[in-house]
Design an enzyme around this catalytic site. Structure first.
Site, PDB file in Angstrom:
ATOM      1  N   GLU A  16      -6.175  -5.632   4.123  1.00  0.00           N
ATOM      2  CA  GLU A  16      -6.199  -6.823   3.276  1.00  0.00           C
ATOM      3  C   GLU A  16      -7.355  -6.808   2.290  1.00  0.00           C
ATOM      4  OE1 GLU A  16      -3.360  -8.544   3.610  1.00  0.00           O
ATOM      5  OE2 GLU A  16      -4.016  -8.986   1.597  1.00  0.00           O
ATOM      6  N   THR A  35       0.826  -1.218   0.000  1.00  0.00           N
ATOM      7  CA  THR A  35       0.000   0.000   0.000  1.00  0.00           C
ATOM      8  C   THR A  35       0.854   1.260   0.000  1.00  0.00           C
ATOM      9  OG1 THR A  35      -1.748  -1.170   1.178  1.00  0.00           O
ATOM     10  CG2 THR A  35      -1.813   1.223   1.282  1.00  0.00           C
TER      11      THR A  35
HETATM   12  C1  LIG Z   1      -9.152  -8.579  16.063  1.00  0.00           C
HETATM   13  C2  LIG Z   1      -7.872  -8.921  15.388  1.00  0.00           C
HETATM   14  C3  LIG Z   1      -7.035  -7.686  15.211  1.00  0.00           C
HETATM   15  C4  LIG Z   1      -5.889  -7.891  14.298  1.00  0.00           C
HETATM   16  C5  LIG Z   1      -5.505  -6.580  13.633  1.00  0.00           C
HETATM   17  C6  LIG Z   1      -4.702  -6.853  12.413  1.00  0.00           C
HETATM   18  C7  LIG Z   1      -4.786  -5.661  11.470  1.00  0.00           C
HETATM   19  C8  LIG Z   1      -4.564  -6.051  10.079  1.00  0.00           C
HETATM   20  C9  LIG Z   1      -3.250  -6.648   9.872  1.00  0.00           C
HETATM   21  C10 LIG Z   1      -2.584  -6.539   8.744  1.00  0.00           C
HETATM   22  C11 LIG Z   1      -2.803  -7.204   7.480  1.00  0.00           C
HETATM   23  C12 LIG Z   1      -3.086  -6.234   6.409  1.00  0.00           C
HETATM   24  C13 LIG Z   1      -2.054  -6.286   5.332  1.00  0.00           C
HETATM   25  C14 LIG Z   1      -2.500  -5.529   4.131  1.00  0.00           C
HETATM   26  O1  LIG Z   1      -3.449  -4.791   4.134  1.00  0.00           O
HETATM   27  S1  LIG Z   1      -1.571  -5.878   2.737  1.00  0.00           S
HETATM   28  C15 LIG Z   1      -2.328  -4.941   1.451  1.00  0.00           C
HETATM   29  C16 LIG Z   1      -3.681  -5.479   1.094  1.00  0.00           C
HETATM   30  N1  LIG Z   1      -4.147  -4.850  -0.086  1.00  0.00           N
HETATM   31  C17 LIG Z   1      -5.166  -5.355  -0.809  1.00  0.00           C
HETATM   32  O2  LIG Z   1      -5.802  -6.319  -0.447  1.00  0.00           O
HETATM   33  C18 LIG Z   1      -5.455  -4.652  -2.109  1.00  0.00           C
HETATM   34  C19 LIG Z   1      -6.862  -4.909  -2.577  1.00  0.00           C
HETATM   35  N2  LIG Z   1      -6.956  -4.760  -4.020  1.00  0.00           N
HETATM   36  C20 LIG Z   1      -6.826  -5.859  -4.865  1.00  0.00           C
HETATM   37  O3  LIG Z   1      -6.638  -6.995  -4.460  1.00  0.00           O
HETATM   38  C21 LIG Z   1      -6.980  -5.600  -6.340  1.00  0.00           C
HETATM   39  O4  LIG Z   1      -6.605  -4.282  -6.633  1.00  0.00           O
HETATM   40  C22 LIG Z   1      -8.448  -5.821  -6.811  1.00  0.00           C
HETATM   41  C23 LIG Z   1      -9.401  -4.976  -6.009  1.00  0.00           C
HETATM   42  C24 LIG Z   1      -8.782  -7.275  -6.666  1.00  0.00           C
HETATM   43  C25 LIG Z   1      -8.568  -5.401  -8.264  1.00  0.00           C
HETATM   44  O5  LIG Z   1      -7.532  -6.020  -8.937  1.00  0.00           O
HETATM   45  P1  LIG Z   1      -7.415  -5.825 -10.512  1.00  0.00           P
HETATM   46  O6  LIG Z   1      -7.743  -4.397 -10.819  1.00  0.00           O
HETATM   47  O7  LIG Z   1      -6.120  -6.337 -10.950  1.00  0.00           O
HETATM   48  O8  LIG Z   1      -8.508  -6.828 -11.001  1.00  0.00           O
HETATM   49  P2  LIG Z   1      -9.942  -6.573 -11.617  1.00  0.00           P
HETATM   50  O9  LIG Z   1     -10.895  -6.105 -10.593  1.00  0.00           O
HETATM   51  O10 LIG Z   1      -9.800  -5.742 -12.867  1.00  0.00           O
HETATM   52  O11 LIG Z   1     -10.257  -8.091 -11.979  1.00  0.00           O
HETATM   53  C26 LIG Z   1      -9.429  -8.760 -12.950  1.00  0.00           C
HETATM   54  C27 LIG Z   1      -9.494 -10.228 -12.734  1.00  0.00           C
HETATM   55  O12 LIG Z   1      -8.571 -10.588 -11.712  1.00  0.00           O
HETATM   56  C28 LIG Z   1      -9.166 -11.456 -10.780  1.00  0.00           C
HETATM   57  N3  LIG Z   1      -8.505 -11.271  -9.515  1.00  0.00           N
HETATM   58  C29 LIG Z   1      -8.364 -10.115  -8.827  1.00  0.00           C
HETATM   59  N4  LIG Z   1      -7.665 -10.338  -7.701  1.00  0.00           N
HETATM   60  C30 LIG Z   1      -7.368 -11.665  -7.693  1.00  0.00           C
HETATM   61  C31 LIG Z   1      -6.658 -12.510  -6.774  1.00  0.00           C
HETATM   62  N5  LIG Z   1      -6.150 -12.031  -5.624  1.00  0.00           N
HETATM   63  N6  LIG Z   1      -6.526 -13.822  -7.079  1.00  0.00           N
HETATM   64  C32 LIG Z   1      -7.076 -14.300  -8.211  1.00  0.00           C
HETATM   65  N7  LIG Z   1      -7.774 -13.575  -9.133  1.00  0.00           N
HETATM   66  C33 LIG Z   1      -7.897 -12.255  -8.844  1.00  0.00           C
HETATM   67  C34 LIG Z   1     -10.614 -11.008 -10.761  1.00  0.00           C
HETATM   68  O13 LIG Z   1     -11.416 -12.048 -10.247  1.00  0.00           O
HETATM   69  C35 LIG Z   1     -10.843 -10.753 -12.240  1.00  0.00           C
HETATM   70  O14 LIG Z   1     -11.058 -11.963 -12.884  1.00  0.00           O
HETATM   71  P3  LIG Z   1     -12.053 -11.994 -14.156  1.00  0.00           P
HETATM   72  O15 LIG Z   1     -11.975 -13.415 -14.610  1.00  0.00           O
HETATM   73  O16 LIG Z   1     -13.399 -11.590 -13.639  1.00  0.00           O
HETATM   74  O17 LIG Z   1     -11.483 -10.993 -15.127  1.00  0.00           O
HETATM   75  C1  FAD Z   2      -4.458  -1.672  10.519  1.00  0.00           C
HETATM   76  C2  FAD Z   2      -3.996  -1.684   9.090  1.00  0.00           C
HETATM   77  C3  FAD Z   2      -2.896  -2.444   8.741  1.00  0.00           C
HETATM   78  C4  FAD Z   2      -2.438  -2.443   7.420  1.00  0.00           C
HETATM   79  N1  FAD Z   2      -1.323  -3.168   7.113  1.00  0.00           N
HETATM   80  C5  FAD Z   2      -0.853  -3.122   5.836  1.00  0.00           C
HETATM   81  C6  FAD Z   2       0.337  -3.837   5.499  1.00  0.00           C
HETATM   82  O1  FAD Z   2       0.969  -4.468   6.344  1.00  0.00           O
HETATM   83  N2  FAD Z   2       0.790  -3.774   4.220  1.00  0.00           N
HETATM   84  C7  FAD Z   2       0.135  -3.059   3.246  1.00  0.00           C
HETATM   85  O2  FAD Z   2       0.597  -3.048   2.109  1.00  0.00           O
HETATM   86  N3  FAD Z   2      -1.013  -2.379   3.530  1.00  0.00           N
HETATM   87  C8  FAD Z   2      -1.506  -2.398   4.794  1.00  0.00           C
HETATM   88  N4  FAD Z   2      -2.663  -1.720   5.104  1.00  0.00           N
HETATM   89  C9  FAD Z   2      -3.327  -0.916   4.065  1.00  0.00           C
HETATM   90  C10 FAD Z   2      -4.606  -1.568   3.589  1.00  0.00           C
HETATM   91  O3  FAD Z   2      -4.316  -2.702   2.832  1.00  0.00           O
HETATM   92  C11 FAD Z   2      -5.398  -0.546   2.767  1.00  0.00           C
HETATM   93  O4  FAD Z   2      -5.774   0.508   3.616  1.00  0.00           O
HETATM   94  C12 FAD Z   2      -6.636  -1.209   2.180  1.00  0.00           C
HETATM   95  O5  FAD Z   2      -6.263  -2.066   1.125  1.00  0.00           O
HETATM   96  C13 FAD Z   2      -7.666  -0.188   1.682  1.00  0.00           C
HETATM   97  O6  FAD Z   2      -7.115   0.588   0.646  1.00  0.00           O
HETATM   98  P1  FAD Z   2      -7.199   2.192   0.732  1.00  0.00           P
HETATM   99  O7  FAD Z   2      -6.663   2.584   2.048  1.00  0.00           O
HETATM  100  O8  FAD Z   2      -6.591   2.696  -0.506  1.00  0.00           O
HETATM  101  O9  FAD Z   2      -8.749   2.502   0.743  1.00  0.00           O
HETATM  102  P2  FAD Z   2      -9.604   3.119  -0.472  1.00  0.00           P
HETATM  103  O10 FAD Z   2      -9.724   2.110  -1.540  1.00  0.00           O
HETATM  104  O11 FAD Z   2      -9.085   4.475  -0.805  1.00  0.00           O
HETATM  105  O12 FAD Z   2     -11.041   3.183   0.263  1.00  0.00           O
HETATM  106  C14 FAD Z   2     -11.749   4.383   0.410  1.00  0.00           C
HETATM  107  C15 FAD Z   2     -13.172   4.147  -0.080  1.00  0.00           C
HETATM  108  O13 FAD Z   2     -13.131   3.985  -1.520  1.00  0.00           O
HETATM  109  C16 FAD Z   2     -13.973   2.905  -1.886  1.00  0.00           C
HETATM  110  N5  FAD Z   2     -13.541   2.276  -3.144  1.00  0.00           N
HETATM  111  C17 FAD Z   2     -12.277   2.145  -3.581  1.00  0.00           C
HETATM  112  N6  FAD Z   2     -12.247   1.483  -4.743  1.00  0.00           N
HETATM  113  C18 FAD Z   2     -13.532   1.194  -5.057  1.00  0.00           C
HETATM  114  C19 FAD Z   2     -14.175   0.507  -6.126  1.00  0.00           C
HETATM  115  N7  FAD Z   2     -13.475  -0.028  -7.137  1.00  0.00           N
HETATM  116  N8  FAD Z   2     -15.519   0.377  -6.095  1.00  0.00           N
HETATM  117  C20 FAD Z   2     -16.233   0.891  -5.070  1.00  0.00           C
HETATM  118  N9  FAD Z   2     -15.693   1.561  -4.024  1.00  0.00           N
HETATM  119  C21 FAD Z   2     -14.360   1.702  -4.025  1.00  0.00           C
HETATM  120  C22 FAD Z   2     -13.825   1.922  -0.734  1.00  0.00           C
HETATM  121  O14 FAD Z   2     -14.932   1.016  -0.693  1.00  0.00           O
HETATM  122  C23 FAD Z   2     -13.814   2.864   0.474  1.00  0.00           C
HETATM  123  O15 FAD Z   2     -15.154   3.126   0.884  1.00  0.00           O
HETATM  124  C24 FAD Z   2      -3.120  -1.686   6.430  1.00  0.00           C
HETATM  125  C25 FAD Z   2      -4.250  -0.935   6.778  1.00  0.00           C
HETATM  126  C26 FAD Z   2      -4.693  -0.936   8.099  1.00  0.00           C
HETATM  127  C27 FAD Z   2      -5.899  -0.115   8.459  1.00  0.00           C
END
Ligand SMILES: CCCCCCCC/C=C\CCCC(=O)SCCNC(=O)CCNC(=O)[C@H](O)C(C)(C)COP(=O)(O)OP(=O)(O)OC[C@H]1O[C@@H](n2cnc3c(N)ncnc32)[C@H](O)[C@@H]1OP(=O)(O)O
Ligand code: FAD
Length: 572
Positions: free
Chosen positions: A335, A53
């Protein structure tokens, strides 16, 4: 060592080393690269962050701005943060703890961009922990919760890493700069699928903790008069308290069982993918995205219901509930933000619906979309029968998926571009996907309680809990079931009556059901949820330890209150 670091808190965040950094090496590194980094990570000889991110992009991975440009003359990648918004922002442990990071960056070679790929980058010296040359690091500042974790920022100023630091299990760049395609471009996202799957268990455990605290406290707390002159009852005797807590307790079990399925599915499908069979990837992505979104959202809401059910003491950090809520709230965003994830599930459902319309027999978690009859068959249903309840949820989901998909098709037939039709139907699509995931959770709960190897007396209790969870879902979403006449008003009334009966039936087993989570006081960290039930004594001891009680008259009296009082008195 790891445990020590884990509890160190205060700016040390090693959680992501375990749940994101190390699994990324396991899933995306070649065997050669694993030999170099995996044992170092597993032995915590290096500490890593998962740096994907950025300040300007979290959801839209394809929009990430960090670049990794291949230089064939030195066989190195140059990692660069070209803009302020490309600054890596949020990764856990990135600020002060990690000395390595897997960095997701746009891969450029021979002047062409091949999209986001993962790269291993050392960010701090192993000698003195100072940032490496060209790397700027820091903590992003206080957050809603989890402030022991140093979620950080990182900027890269043309930092050079060897070609071999690109995690090359799926895609590769040869020494001369040739890019070798992966079997699927989405394999670079595989660790997100894994992590989302683990969030289902995190949600179950969080809801289990919250219900343990609230149910135990509700047996200790006595309040008001149920009958004039009688002793104050345990607040768990109030039906409203049972209606608040028991559906959350049932959901904790439902999500626990759903996480078992998720883990099994992830293992089976990734096993097939190791042999080159990618056919299960789409379903795995859709299921993990939908379950993550659904379970974390219900959990966050459910924890706050538990907090409110504990009255004033629930609002105290002594209860452990505010911290649990803050953590669960993070799960809704991290995530993969929940809305975005549920839309991914909706995308898969629309695709499956179209295949079903074209005559394909659907399988897996969407098989019911082919089987469910579009026309409802109203009638006096047995609303205490699990099969009836599962069928009702599947009918609801199939109807809503069909409605959303047909609505979208209608928009496109009016001439709207697919993307515009998608956006104008996205609320319907989200609701349909939520109904789909809800029906999966209900079916999986019912199948688990019917097949799990337990004593029959335990099966009876779990069956009641599954009925309670399902009946609560039907009464909470009654409109969805009534809309096409599949259920009648009489069915909904029967569901409400059975739900009341289930509350009373679960009451005698409520404490046993939370004790079964086997959450030690050291894990619960809650005065209200103590196993020994000695809440009031420990609440008083807890309060006395508050920093504000270190002195009888706080220094703020002399600095602010005393002069303020004095000047006000002088004006009398
Ligand atoms: C109480 C407990 C307390 C604990 C507290 C812990 C706190 C949290 C701890 C930390 C962990 C957090 C770590 C992170 O946040 S890491 C960063 C996470 N970031 C994300 O998850 C990003 C999300 N965005 C995406 O995954 C992608 O951008 C997307 C939204 C899926 C869009 O991807 P893209 O634009 O490439 O794809 P399309 O929407 O255009 O779809 C294209 C086709 O791809 C397929 N697809 C998409 N993703 C996947 C995948 N992961 N695996 C397989 N296939 C995938 C999708 O289905 C489409 O397929 P199609 O056939 O329809 O074309
Ligand atoms: C506690 C915590 C721990 C984290 N740890 C990590 C880590 O270890 N590593 C890492 O890489 N990241 C980490 N992250 C980041 C996290 O993965 C991102 O915050 C998360 O993926 C959301 O993305 P964003 O912040 O860009 O939100 P945005 O996507 O900007 O969300 C803002 C609003 O936009 C809307 N939106 C965005 N796209 C669309 C769409 N296509 N259609 C409709 N609505 C849409 C969302 O629904 C939301 O309401 C962490 C975040 C938190 C809070």
């Amino acid at each position: 060592m790891a445990a020590a670091l884990q509890t160190l808190g205060g700016g040390i965040g090693i959680t992501l080393h375990w749940i994101a950094f190390t699994p990324t090496i396991e899933q995306q590194a070649t065997e050669e690269q694993k030999k170099k980094w995996l044992k170092l990570a597993q032995d915590v000889a290096i500490v890593g962050a998962y740096a994907q991110t950025e300040m300007g992009h979290g959801t839209f991975v394809r929009g990430l701005e960090t670049t990794a440009t291949y230089d064939p003359s030195t066989q190195e990648f140059v990692i660069n943060s070209p803009t302020l918004t490309s600054t890596k922002w949020w990764p856990g442990g990135l600020g002060k703890t990690a000395n390595h990071a897997t960095v997701m960056a746009q891969l450029y070679t021979r002047g062409k961009c091949y999209g986001p790929h993962n790269f291993m980058v050392q960010i701090r010296s192993l000698e003195n922990h100072q940032p490496c040359p060209g790397v700027t690091l820091g903590d992003i500042g206080p957050k809603m919760e989890s402030n022991g974790n140093d979620n950080g920022f990182a900027r890269f100023d043309h930092v050079r890493i060897p070609r071999e630091n690109m995690l090359m299990k799926f895609a590769r760049v040869e020494a001369d700069g040739t890019y070798v395609q992966p079997p699927s471009s989405k394999l670079a996202y595989s660790n997100m699928v894994y992590l989302r799957g683990t969030f289902v268990m995190s949600a179950a455990q969080a809801l289990a903790s919250a219900t343990t605290i609230a149910v135990r406290y509700s047996c200790v707390r006595r309040q008001s008069e149920m009958k004039p002159g009688e002793p104050e009852p345990q607040i768990l005797e109030y039906q409203t308290q049972q209606y608040k807590l028991f559906p959350q307790l049932a959901a904790a079990y439902a999500f626990w069982f759903a996480s078992w399925f998720m883990t099994q599915q992830h293992g089976s499908i990734t096993g097939s993918m190791e042999k080159g069979d990618m056919s299960g990837l789409a379903e795995l992505h859709a299921l993990s995205a939908g379950l993550k979104s659904y379970t974390t959202a219900v959990t966050a809401r459910g924890i706050d219901v538990c907090r409110m059910a504990c009255g004033g003491h629930g609002y105290s950090h002594a209860s452990g509930l505010p911290a649990l809520f803050g953590g669960a709230a993070a799960l809704c965003t991290a995530e993969g933000e929940n809305t975005v994830m549920m839309l991914q599930t909706a995308r898969y459902l629309v695709k499956c619906f179209a295949q079903s319309q074209a005559g394909k027999r659907l399988t897996g978690t969407v098989a019911y979309l082919s089987a469910v009859q579009p026309s409802p068959v109203a009638g006096n249903r047995n609303m205490s029968d699990l099969g009836t309840l599962v069928a009702a949820f599947q009918h609801r989901a199939a109807r809503m998926v069909r409605h959303a998909a047909m609505q979208m098709q209608g928009e496109m037939q009016k001439g709207k571009a697919r993307e515009d039709a998608w956006n104008s139907c996205s609320v319907l699509l989200i609701k349909a996907a939520e109904a789909h995931v809800h029906s999966f959770v209900v079916r999986n709960f019912a199948e688990t309680v019917q097949t799990v190897e337990v004593d029959e007396s335990v099966r009876a209790v779990l069956t009641s809990l599954c009925q309670l969870y399902s009946l609560y879902g039907i009464t909470e979403h009654a409109g969805d079931f009534l809309k096409d006449g599949y259920l009648t008003g009489r069915d909904i009334d029967a569901a409400s009556s059975h739900l009341s009966a289930m509350l009373a039936r679960v009451r005698p087993d409520a404490v046993a059901l939370v004790d079964a989570f086997d959450l030690h006081d050291k894990i619960l960290r809650s005065v209200l949820g103590r196993y020994d039930g000695r809440v009031y004594e420990h609440l008083y001891e807890w309060a006395k330890k508050s920093p504000l009680n270190k002195s009888e008259v706080h220094e703020s009296y002399y600095k602010y209150l005393q002069p303020f009082l004095k000047s006000n008195r002088a004006k009398l």
